[in-house]
Design an enzyme around this catalytic site. Structure first.
Site, short mmCIF file in Angstrom:
data_model
loop_
_atom_site.label_atom_id
_atom_site.label_comp_id
_atom_site.label_asym_id
_atom_site.label_seq_id
_atom_site.Cartn_x
_atom_site.Cartn_y
_atom_site.Cartn_z
CD1 TRP A 107 -44.04 11.70 48.66
CD2 TRP A 107 -43.60 11.85 46.48
NE1 TRP A 107 -42.85 12.37 48.51
CE2 TRP A 107 -42.55 12.48 47.19
CE3 TRP A 107 -43.53 11.82 45.08
CZ2 TRP A 107 -41.46 13.06 46.56
CZ3 TRP A 107 -42.44 12.40 44.46
CH2 TRP A 107 -41.42 13.01 45.21
CD GLU A 122 -25.47 5.09 52.58
OE1 GLU A 122 -25.63 5.62 51.47
OE2 GLU A 122 -26.44 4.74 53.30
CE LYS A 125 -29.07 6.39 55.09
NZ LYS A 125 -28.76 5.64 53.93
CD GLU A 177 -31.54 9.04 53.29
OE1 GLU A 177 -32.37 9.07 52.38
OE2 GLU A 177 -30.83 8.04 53.50
CB CYS A 197 -48.94 6.62 45.61
SG CYS A 197 -48.53 8.18 44.81
CE LYS A 220 -36.86 1.37 52.77
NZ LYS A 220 -35.54 1.79 53.27
CG HIS A 231 -7.36 19.34 43.95
ND1 HIS A 231 -6.22 19.86 43.38
CD2 HIS A 231 -7.03 18.10 44.40
CE1 HIS A 231 -5.24 18.97 43.45
NE2 HIS A 231 -5.71 17.89 44.08
NE ARG A 269 -44.69 2.12 48.57
CZ ARG A 269 -44.22 1.23 47.72
NH1 ARG A 269 -43.95 0.04 48.13
NH2 ARG A 269 -44.05 1.53 46.45
CG ASN A 287 -49.52 3.60 43.64
OD1 ASN A 287 -50.27 4.44 44.13
ND2 ASN A 287 -49.02 2.59 44.32
N GLY A 288 -48.23 5.82 39.93
CA GLY A 288 -47.52 5.95 38.65
C GLY A 288 -47.78 7.29 38.01
O1 M6R Z 1 -34.78 0.90 46.47
P1 M6R Z 1 -33.50 1.44 45.93
O2 M6R Z 1 -32.30 0.92 46.62
O3 M6R Z 1 -33.40 1.26 44.44
O4 M6R Z 1 -33.58 2.99 46.21
C1 M6R Z 1 -32.59 3.86 45.78
C2 M6R Z 1 -32.63 5.15 46.57
O5 M6R Z 1 -33.83 5.82 46.36
C3 M6R Z 1 -32.45 4.88 48.06
O6 M6R Z 1 -31.27 4.20 48.31
C4 M6R Z 1 -32.43 6.22 48.84
O7 M6R Z 1 -31.27 6.92 48.54
C5 M6R Z 1 -32.57 5.94 50.33
N1 M6R Z 1 -33.43 6.91 50.91
C6 M6R Z 1 -31.29 5.98 51.06
O8 M6R Z 1 -31.41 5.95 52.43
#
Ligand code: M6R
Length: 615
Positions: free
Chosen positions: A77, A487, A491, A494, A2, A610, A510, A27, A103-104
């Site tokens: 959020w 990775e 990408k 997401e 948040c 984020k 396998h 975020r 937040n939290g």
């Molecule tokens: O801020 P961080 O690198 O610790 O975040 C970890 C993951 O949440 C972050 O890498 C997430 O997978 C991203 N959305 C990747 O694009």
């Protein structure tokens, strides 16, 4: 996940809070709200969805506002209680005089809620946050001192919080407090700010005070007092924020993600500048605060991270083992936390995080710290919680990353791992000097090669267009590029919501091979000259035999590649060991163009945030 912005000062309060919330938008959030002190009253506005809806809500009720002098805003959020108007922040106490944004997660909120209900409090939402409003109000009715009431109340909270509070009967002040969730106070002249993250305030001030756990900030327009939980005043350092407001502009690109992908060559140049003076001199990595003798004896490293940072960590493991011969374990932070680890005082523990605020990684680092390990943090946010926990800190200097999908911060993490692995190898004398020279030479060449990829993306765009209707993808690679496949697939998942999975190419036969047919494209990462090149080629042929459409990411000029694969994305050649730092770029672009072609919200994909500040 948040975002919080509090403001008190001479500017238009609504504008400042809106700008701040807008700069935190990346975020991720599902609802938003604002509480304003106006004409001696607290006026609250809330909306679901994007910030634009809150703006409309305010415009519709403009006539209700006279001259707000302070306010607190929030983007939410949802964690406790679905996204709804009633669950959106700010929350208030029963009489509505006290309002809070948070937040939290408050872990003991159910117990507290029951106690407060017995005392006559009327709850309206399903949130844990509302408990804080009633709790502070309850303390205030006993003490008639808002600062003391907040101190008393937060001592009853278990879990994580960054809160910002206003009370109708206590004019001209906003109060912030934090534990396990970030919060800072922006320092201005005739104005001050409270925020959960730097971007919220950088348009207005470059000076800030970072709160530590259990600290409280009592903020008026011309004073800031920070106390501990017992009310003792603390003299905090005013820090200069490392960001420029321009970082929050798209600079003509359609999306932040595209801009951030294009920033990568310069970021690599900046990181290398000052670390590698020339290929004959050792890497300068003064950030590692471990004495040379200890480093020479170092034989165990654990790296903990999540998501994209975890993929960088996997490549880091490969590099450190290959260059320095030190055994490295890599683990998702969320798994590390829940098992009996062998971490001890002789283990170097490396935490990797773009945001430096990821709750899972913070908890894991705390555990490692308790075991006496030296903590090295690799992060893009030297102003983050994680950075503050570090014994050694390597800031990756990628600049603020706005797009939820990590791109430039990933490449910057990778480059930091190359430097760290070379540094360890040089200290231990573990590697042939000529090999080290070649790697340094190739590192220096990387930006030019990435620029070459960025200067002509037509094949990638065409491929994105032709493959955007597929519902599933498989990415295969071996060795150091296995994490590149993970990775690349992440990408795509997401930002386009297409199901994509990375596999070790040798594992295809396998099990996953059973899924292959003409509906399942396979993308192979092939580095000519690499030890796994021929094997991946064979694995790709196996996929072709099952009618899968094939995409190659390679620097090979072999015409047989063009015969075997349906699409060949050609990249400049680098050696296999350096290839992750270049292969990630076309995969970022492919994901970007597919998502863009499908009309997805590239910078703010659904359900994601984020920085993930809950475990
Ligand atoms: O801020 P961080 O690198 O610790 O975040 C970890 C993951 O949440 C972050 O890498 C997430 O997978 C991203 N959305 C990747 O694009």
């Amino acid at each position: 996940m948040c975002g919080i912005v509090g403001y008190i000062g001479y500017r238009n309060v609504v504008d400042v809070i809106f700008r701040g919330l807008t700069n935190l938008e990346y975020r991720g959030y599902d609802s938003a709200g604002i509480a304003l002190r106006d004409e001696g009253k607290i006026k609250i506005f809330k909306s679901l969805g994007k910030l634009g809806n809150l703006k409309e809500e305010l415009i519709n009720h403009k006539s209700n506002l006279v001259n707000p002098i302070a306010g607190i805003g929030h983007i939410r959020w949802a964690t406790h209680g679905s996204p709804s108007l009633v669950n959106a922040h700010p929350h208030t106490c029963t009489c509505g005089k006290l309002t809070v944004v948070h937040n939290g997660i408050i872990e003991n909120y159910k117990v507290l809620r029951e106690e407060l209900i017995k005392k006559g409090c009327e709850f309206r939402s399903q949130t844990d946050t509302e408990t804080i409003a009633h709790l502070v109000a309850n303390e205030y009715s006993n003490t008639k001192d808002l600062e003391l009431a907040i101190r008393n109340a937060v001592q009853k909270l278990q879990g994580a919080y960054a809160i910002c509070v206003m009370h109708k009967d206590v004019p001209d002040v906003i109060i912030g407090a934090r534990k396990h969730a970030p919060m800072l106070v922006g320092v201005g002249e005739n104005e001050n700010f409270i925020a959960s993250d730097t971007p919220a305030i950088i348009e207005y001030t470059k000076k800030a005070i970072y709160l530590d756990d259990n600290e409280i900030a009592i903020v008026t327009k011309d004073s800031i007092k920070i106390t501990d939980i017992n009310g003792n005043t603390i003299n905090k350092k005013v820090e200069i924020l490392p960001w420029e407001p321009v970082a929050l502009s798209k600079l003509g690109y359609k999306h932040f993600m595209l801009k951030e992908i294009h920033e990568q060559p310069d970021i690599i140049r900046n990181i290398l500048n000052g670390k590698i003076y020339d290929i004959d001199s050792p890497v300068v990595l003064n950030e590692v605060k471990i004495d040379i003798e200890t480093l020479k004896k170092l034989n165990k490293i654990q790296i903990i991270a999540c998501g994209t940072s975890l993929h960088a960590a996997m490549i880091g493991k490969y590099l450190i083992e290959d260059f320095a011969g030190i055994a490295v374990d890599v683990e998702p932070s969320s798994e590390y936390i829940y098992r009996k680890t062998t971490t001890d005082a002789s283990t170097l523990v490396i935490g990797v995080s773009q945001s430096g605020e990821t709750a899972d990684t913070i908890t894991a680092i705390k555990q490692a710290k308790e075991k006496g390990s030296h903590i090295l943090i690799i992060t893009n946010r030297p102003d983050s919680n994680m950075a503050r926990m570090a014994n050694s800190l390597i800031p990756v200097n990628a600049g603020i990353e706005v797009s939820v999908a990590a791109t430039k911060s990933y490449t910057a993490q990778l480059i930091s791992f190359y430097l760290l692995a070379l540094h360890l190898a040089e200290i231990k004398g573990a590697m042939d000097k000529n090999v080290i020279k070649n790697i340094k030479h190739e590192l220096i060449q990387l930006p030019i090669k990435i620029e070459e990829i960025l200067s002509n993306t037509s094949t990638i765009q065409e491929c994105a267009k032709n493959f955007s209707s597929f519902k599933n993808f498989i990415y295969i690679a071996r060795g150091i590029n296995l994490a590149t496949a993970f990775e690349g697939a992440l990408k795509l998942k997401e930002i386009s919501y297409i199901n994509a999975t990375g596999y070790a190419a040798g594992e295809l036969k396998h099990g996953p091979i059973a899924m292959l047919d003409e509906t399942m494209p396979v993308l192979s990462i092939l580095v000519p000259g690499g030890i796994t090149y021929e094997k991946i080629l064979s694995n790709s042929e196996e996929a072709k035999a099952r009618n899968a459409k094939l995409i190659a990411l390679t620097s090979s000029s072999d015409p047989n590649i063009d015969k075997l694969f349906d699409v060949v994305i050609r990249i400049p050649h680098v050696s296999e060991i350096l290839s992750p730092a270049i292969c990630c770029v076309p995969l970022q672009l492919l994901a970007y163009y597919i998502a863009e072609f499908l009309g997805k919200d590239v910078d703010q994909p659904r359900n994601l945030a984020k920085s993930v500040t809950v475990e």
